[in-house]
Motif scaffolding. Sequence first.
Motif: not given
Length: 370
Positions: A4-11, A78-81, A99-108
Motif C-alpha cells: 500500500p502507498p504511504w504519504p509522500p516523503g514519509a519514512e 510516474v504518477d502510479e509509482l 523529459r516527460a518523466a522529469a516534468a511529472r517528477a518535478d511537479a510531484l
Amino acid sequence: MNTPPWPPGAERTDGSAVRIGALVPLTRPGWVEAGRHLLAGLELAVGEVNDAGGIAGRPLELVVRDTAADPQRAAAAVDELAGLGVAALAGEYHSVVARAAAARADALGLPFLCSSAVLDALTEQPTQWVARLSPPQSRGWQFYADFLLAAGHSRIAVATQPSVYWASGTRILRDYLTPRGGTVIELDMSTLTPTAVCDELVGHRATALLLLVGHPEPAVPIVQSVRRDQRLAEVTIGAPAGQPEFAEWATLLGDDGAAVPFLRYRPERLGPVGTRVETTLRERLAAAPSFVAFEGYDTIAVLADLLRTHGTDRARTAASWPRVNVAGTRGQIRFSRVPGIDVWQWAVPPIQVVDRDPANPDRFRIRHAG
C-alpha cells in the motif's frame, strides 16, 4: 506484489522494502535492446545492494514500468509509482520520454535520477528534484563535431526525422560547425527514400552522412543504400546517438555496419568497479554490456548511497544531490550545476567516439577520446 502507498516523503520504519521506480523501454517502438541493457545494470546493482545488507537493513526493491518510448505512458507511470510510495525514480533511455518523466517528477516532488537521456532541456525550468548521469547532448555532440573536423569533414549531411531530440542534435551540430568552416546539409527522411539520400549526398558533395533517425528503420536501409553506391565509397557514415553500440546493429548490417563512428560514454580503461561489473553484466546479457548497462548500474549505486546516508525522505534525497561522491563503473560521480542545464548534472562523464572495426565488427575501435 504491490504494497500500500504511504504519504509522500514519509519514512518507513517497519522493515518493509525501500522501493525505487524504474522507467525502461521494453517494448516497441522503444529501443528494446537499450532497455534490456539498462534494466540489466539496474537489477545487478539492486542485487548487490541487497547482498550487502540493503538500505539500513531493509531490502531494496525495483518497481519496473515499461515506457515503450511513449512520453504520456511515462508520465502516467510516474504518477502510479509516486502513489506506490517509491523513494525515487531511476532510468529511461529516450530523451523525449525522460523529459516527460522529469516534468511529472518535478511537479510531484519525487527525486528522479535519469540514467541515459541526454537532451539538454530535460526540464523547462531549474529543479532540485532531477539529476542526470549521462552528459548533456550539447557536450557530447560538440565532441563528435570536433572528431568530424579533425577527420577533415566540412560538408556534413544529416539524415533526420521530426523529433525534438533530432532537431536539437541538428542545431547543436550546425551552431558548432558553421563558425569553424563546416556546412550542415539537412535531409528530411519524411520525404526522401534511402536511394534518394544517395543522390542528395552526391549533389551536395557531402563527405559525411550522420544518421539522426530511428533504428532499425530507416537507419539500416540508409546504411545499406550508401554502402552499395559506388559514387559514395569515400563517404563516412556516422551515428552520434549510438545505434552501432548494440548487437542488433551488427546482426542486421554485418560488415556494412562497421566503421560507423558513434558516441559512447565510458573511459578507455575501466577501473576496478567497472571491470567487475562488466564481467557480471557480460554473463547476464550473454553479450558485451553497452555503456547504457553501466549507466543503469551507476544509477542504483548513487541512489543507494543517498538512501543509506540521508534516509528515504524524498525531500532530503533531492537536497542531497550536491553531496554525492560515489565510485561508479566509469569514474567518480559527483553532481553540480552546469551552466545552461536545469537539472543536477554529473559534469564530467567520460566520452569517446568509437566504431566497429572493419577487420572484426565485434571489436570496437576508439577514434576520439577526451
